[in-house]
Enzyme design. Structure first.
Site, PDB file in Angstrom:
ATOM      1  N   ASP A 264       0.844  -1.193   0.000  1.00 19.32           N
ATOM      2  CA  ASP A 264       0.000   0.000   0.000  1.00 19.32           C
ATOM      3  C   ASP A 264       0.884   1.250   0.000  1.00 19.32           C
ATOM      4  OD1 ASP A 264      -3.218   0.539   1.055  1.00 19.32           O
ATOM      5  OD2 ASP A 264      -1.783   2.202   1.150  1.00 19.32           O
TER       6      ASP A 264
ATOM      7  N   ASN B 111     -12.849  -3.112   2.839  1.00 24.70           N
ATOM      8  CA  ASN B 111     -13.758  -1.977   2.926  1.00 24.70           C
ATOM      9  C   ASN B 111     -14.776  -2.073   1.793  1.00 24.70           C
ATOM     10  OD1 ASN B 111     -12.285  -0.895   5.089  1.00 24.70           O
ATOM     11  ND2 ASN B 111     -10.844   0.079   3.686  1.00 24.70           N
TER      12      ASN B 111
ATOM     13  N   GLN C 276     -14.501   2.651   1.491  1.00 27.56           N
ATOM     14  CA  GLN C 276     -13.781   2.135   0.323  1.00 27.56           C
ATOM     15  C   GLN C 276     -13.472   3.312  -0.599  1.00 27.56           C
ATOM     16  OE1 GLN C 276     -15.924  -0.770  -2.024  1.00 27.56           O
ATOM     17  NE2 GLN C 276     -14.196  -1.086  -3.404  1.00 27.56           N
TER      18      GLN C 276
ATOM     19  N   VAL D  98     -10.940   2.935  -3.431  1.00 23.88           N
ATOM     20  CA  VAL D  98     -10.657   2.418  -4.776  1.00 23.88           C
ATOM     21  C   VAL D  98     -11.727   1.383  -5.134  1.00 23.88           C
ATOM     22  CG1 VAL D  98      -8.997   1.241  -6.252  1.00 23.88           C
ATOM     23  CG2 VAL D  98      -8.188   2.834  -4.488  1.00 23.88           C
TER      24      VAL D  98
ATOM     25  N   HIS E 106     -10.430  -5.513  -3.040  1.00 23.32           N
ATOM     26  CA  HIS E 106      -9.081  -5.807  -2.548  1.00 23.32           C
ATOM     27  C   HIS E 106      -9.132  -6.168  -1.073  1.00 23.32           C
ATOM     28  CE1 HIS E 106      -9.893  -1.482  -2.229  1.00 23.32           C
ATOM     29  NE2 HIS E 106      -9.158  -1.464  -1.138  1.00 23.32           N
TER      30      HIS E 106
ATOM     31  N   HIS F 211      -6.964  -5.854   2.375  1.00 22.89           N
ATOM     32  CA  HIS F 211      -5.810  -5.250   3.042  1.00 22.89           C
ATOM     33  C   HIS F 211      -5.236  -6.329   3.960  1.00 22.89           C
ATOM     34  CE1 HIS F 211      -6.723  -0.831   2.363  1.00 22.89           C
ATOM     35  NE2 HIS F 211      -7.902  -1.349   2.112  1.00 22.89           N
TER      36      HIS F 211
HETATM   37  P1  DGP Z   1      -9.773   1.348   0.362  1.00 19.25           P
HETATM   38  O1  DGP Z   1     -10.205   2.419   1.295  1.00 19.25           O
HETATM   39  O2  DGP Z   1     -10.047  -0.032   0.937  1.00 19.25           O
HETATM   40  O3  DGP Z   1     -10.334   1.510  -1.037  1.00 19.25           O
HETATM   41  O4  DGP Z   1      -8.196   1.483   0.296  1.00 19.25           O
HETATM   42  C1  DGP Z   1      -7.466   1.794  -0.833  1.00 19.25           C
HETATM   43  C2  DGP Z   1      -6.009   1.728  -0.477  1.00 19.25           C
HETATM   44  O5  DGP Z   1      -5.271   1.833  -1.690  1.00 19.25           O
HETATM   45  C3  DGP Z   1      -5.494   2.816   0.450  1.00 19.25           C
HETATM   46  O6  DGP Z   1      -4.960   2.232   1.639  1.00 19.25           O
HETATM   47  C4  DGP Z   1      -4.366   3.492  -0.331  1.00 19.25           C
HETATM   48  C5  DGP Z   1      -4.076   2.521  -1.447  1.00 19.25           C
HETATM   49  N1  DGP Z   1      -3.705   3.147  -2.694  1.00 19.25           N
HETATM   50  C6  DGP Z   1      -4.403   4.120  -3.349  1.00 19.25           C
HETATM   51  N2  DGP Z   1      -3.764   4.463  -4.477  1.00 19.25           N
HETATM   52  C7  DGP Z   1      -2.628   3.679  -4.540  1.00 19.25           C
HETATM   53  C8  DGP Z   1      -1.562   3.574  -5.473  1.00 19.25           C
HETATM   54  O7  DGP Z   1      -1.499   4.266  -6.489  1.00 19.25           O
HETATM   55  N3  DGP Z   1      -0.595   2.663  -5.200  1.00 19.25           N
HETATM   56  C9  DGP Z   1      -0.626   1.865  -4.078  1.00 19.25           C
HETATM   57  N4  DGP Z   1       0.380   0.988  -3.908  1.00 19.25           N
HETATM   58  N5  DGP Z   1      -1.629   1.947  -3.174  1.00 19.25           N
HETATM   59  C10 DGP Z   1      -2.606   2.842  -3.406  1.00 19.25           C
END
Ligand code: DGP
Length: 114
Positions: free
Chosen positions: A31, A87, A94, A96, A100, A102
């Site tokens: 992340d 999430n 959530q 993205v 997924h 975590h």
């Molecule tokens: P959620 O709230 O469950 O949708 O979490 C999305 C997660 O994705 C958040 O912890 C940050 C991570 N994230 C967002 N953009 C990027 C990215 O461009 N690269 C990586 N490695 N992680 C990302």
């Protein structure tokens, strides 16, 4: 076709990320904003938007994501345990819209996670 999610771009190697695992069904990468010493996202290659949009045919991939979580946890040396978080939607925070897990570990977690 809908625009690719940021996770789809990472899985397609159009954006950088530090991968810790990959196979034909999913990828796992760190992340960008870690909230624990180990914070890995486990993401299916198929862009399922969220748990709220799962269908019966998704059951194999969902099971696979959990199995990969176990593999990554072992690779990361999380012998004292870890937490898996999914999430979903607005209240679940959530961000993205691409399913997924975590995988969080390397520290003592608290409960409840609110
Ligand atoms: P959620 O709230 O469950 O949708 O979490 C999305 C997660 O994705 C958040 O912890 C940050 C991570 N994230 C967002 N953009 C990027 C990215 O461009 N690269 C990586 N490695 N992680 C990302």
């Amino acid at each position: 076709m809908a625009d690719k999610t940021v996770f789809q771009k990472i899985l397609d190697k159009e954006m950088p990320a530090e991968f810790v695992y990959e196979d034909e069904l999913c990828g796992a990468f760190r992340d960008v904003k870690p909230v624990a010493p180990t914070h890995v996202l486990i993401v299916p290659r198929r862009a399922i938007p969220s748990v709220g949009e799962l269908v019966a045919d998704d059951r194999l991939i969902v099971g696979h994501l959990f199995r990969v979580a176990r593999i990554v946890a072992e690779k990361e040396g999380l012998t004292e345990g870890y937490r898996l978080v999914v999430n979903c939607g607005k209240h679940g925070q959530q961000v993205v819209p691409h399913l997924h897990l975590h995988l969080l570990g390397g520290k003592q977690m608290g409960w409840p996670p609110l």
